[in-house]
Scaffold this motif. Structure first.
Motif, PDB file in Angstrom:
ATOM      1  N   SER A 287       0.809  -1.220   0.000  1.00 16.22           N
ATOM      2  CA  SER A 287       0.000   0.000   0.000  1.00 16.22           C
ATOM      3  C   SER A 287       0.838   1.265   0.000  1.00 16.22           C
ATOM      4  CB  SER A 287      -0.937   0.000   1.219  1.00 16.22           C
ATOM      5  OG  SER A 287      -1.872  -1.066   1.133  1.00 16.22           O
ATOM      6  N   ALA A 288       2.160   1.120   0.063  1.00 18.50           N
ATOM      7  CA  ALA A 288       3.047   2.285   0.071  1.00 18.50           C
ATOM      8  C   ALA A 288       3.211   2.838  -1.341  1.00 18.50           C
ATOM      9  CB  ALA A 288       4.399   1.903   0.659  1.00 18.50           C
ATOM     10  N   TRP A 289       3.852   3.989  -1.433  1.00 21.94           N
ATOM     11  CA  TRP A 289       4.083   4.650  -2.715  1.00 21.94           C
ATOM     12  C   TRP A 289       5.558   4.453  -3.080  1.00 21.94           C
ATOM     13  CZ3 TRP A 289       1.070   6.027   1.253  1.00 21.94           C
ATOM     14  CH2 TRP A 289      -0.310   6.159   0.993  1.00 21.94           C
ATOM     15  N   HIS A 290       5.824   3.407  -3.838  1.00 21.77           N
ATOM     16  CA  HIS A 290       7.185   2.957  -4.091  1.00 21.77           C
ATOM     17  C   HIS A 290       7.857   3.767  -5.199  1.00 21.77           C
ATOM     18  CE1 HIS A 290       6.717  -0.672  -1.601  1.00 21.77           C
ATOM     19  NE2 HIS A 290       5.476  -0.671  -2.036  1.00 21.77           N
TER      20      HIS A 290
ATOM     21  N   PHE B  37      10.779   5.076  -1.082  1.00 25.82           N
ATOM     22  CA  PHE B  37       9.369   5.424  -0.923  1.00 25.82           C
ATOM     23  C   PHE B  37       9.145   6.911  -1.189  1.00 25.82           C
ATOM     24  CE2 PHE B  37      10.243   1.934   2.065  1.00 25.82           C
ATOM     25  CZ  PHE B  37       9.260   1.012   1.697  1.00 25.82           C
ATOM     26  N   HIS B  38       8.097   7.181  -1.964  1.00 27.23           N
ATOM     27  CA  HIS B  38       7.611   8.552  -2.070  1.00 27.23           C
ATOM     28  C   HIS B  38       6.642   8.805  -0.921  1.00 27.23           C
ATOM     29  CE1 HIS B  38       9.416   9.214  -5.971  1.00 27.23           C
ATOM     30  NE2 HIS B  38       8.805   8.160  -6.472  1.00 27.23           N
ATOM     31  N   ALA B  39       6.468  10.056  -0.558  1.00 29.29           N
ATOM     32  CA  ALA B  39       5.477  10.405   0.453  1.00 29.29           C
ATOM     33  C   ALA B  39       4.077  10.133  -0.080  1.00 29.29           C
ATOM     34  CB  ALA B  39       5.614  11.867   0.851  1.00 29.29           C
ATOM     35  N   GLY B  40       3.166   9.741   0.821  1.00 26.21           N
ATOM     36  CA  GLY B  40       1.788   9.487   0.436  1.00 26.21           C
ATOM     37  C   GLY B  40       1.022  10.773   0.200  1.00 26.21           C
TER      38      GLY B  40
END
Length: 285
Positions: A119-122, A236-239
């Motif tokens: 669910s993260a922003w890879h 990871f990019h910030a959500g």
């Protein structure tokens, strides 16, 4: 045009014959700081191991090369130079710690992160320069894993785990904050930063989150916050800003600090009234 060997020999070194960013971390561990008296006993005498992420050593090695060669040198050339540097790191650590502290070189296969943190922003390599660097780094990692070196490189997925007891008190040299999630595999773990030489306890690791040093003083570093706030674009990019704002609001309301436990963070998130927002955030737990 200089040869590969000449380019490697002319890279920027620190106080020790090691690429400058890595050398600066070690100088700090040995209690040597610019324009300050030596620290005695040296910080290194408080830990049994220094863990080195090989990908970080590659990054520091390439960054110390003359600019014209940072993209031109082949994976094979860098591998040879890096193996020599790793031997030098071991010698310097053994000498400066009088044999008390050991080096642990490790490499992680982060390919499962996309699945386990789905669910993260890879972040993925997109530009030709990023793709070239990623492929070359992977080739160096693969070659090193097969090379006959004196110090075996320990291999992990993305978690540094011991099959038996916890690892002893350690420093860790890594530019990938995901490695810090393994802190409980150690009796104690401190981040030894390249470039700055800063030695950071877990309560200071929120600086590894995107803009953490300036904007997130009361946000603890953990699996949830790493995925939501990102790691300055390493993995990871910030959500979405909306979700980050919600968490910043409850963090202030519930008086989080940089050492707030994951359990308390989870409790705060579970009590978000909006079902959709709460569900989106709980997926990051």
């Amino acid at each position: 045009m200089a040869s590969a060997l000449e380019a490697i020999a002319s890279r920027v070194l620190g106080q020790y014959p090691i690429s400058v960013a890595t050398s600066l971390a070690l100088e700090s561990a040995f209690g040597h700081y610019p324009e300050k008296p030596p620290v005695n006993p040296a910080p290194i005498m408080a830990v049994k191991n220094i863990w080195f992420n090989v990908r970080t050593l590659i990054r520091n090695f390439i960054g110390a090369l003359p600019t014209d060669y940072q993209e031109k040198l082949s994976a094979d050339d860098i591998q040879v130079g890096l193996m020599e540097e790793m031997n030098m790191i071991e010698q310097v650590v053994a000498t400066q710690s009088q044999g008390y502290c050991n080096c642990v070189f490790y490499m992680c296969d982060y390919s499962r992160v996309v699945q386990t943190m789905s669910s993260a922003w890879h972040k993925t390599p997109k530009t030709p320069k990023q793709i070239l660097y990623s492929r070359r780094e992977d080739k160096i990692i693969k070659s090193l894993s097969l090379a006959p070196i004196a110090q075996p490189i320990r291999k992990f997925n993305y978690e540094l785990r011991s099959q038996n007891n916890q690892f002893p008190k350690s420093f860790i040299v890594t530019h990938l904050p995901i490695d810090l999630l393994s802190r409980y595999s150690f009796q104690s773990l401190q981040l030894l930063e390249s470039h700055t030489g800063a030695i950071k306890n877990p309560g200071e690791w929120n600086t590894k989150l995107t803009n953490g040093a300036k904007e997130l003083p009361n946000i603890p570093f953990n699996r949830f916050t790493l995925q939501l706030f990102g790691d300055n674009g390493h993995m990871f990019h910030a959500g979405p800003q909306r979700l980050r704002d919600i968490v910043l609001h409850i963090a202030k309301r519930d008086q989080w600090t940089s050492v707030t436990t994951s359990e308390r963070v989870s409790f705060s998130v579970r009590n978000i009234p909006n079902d959709v927002d709460r569900g989106s955030l709980m997926k990051l737990m």
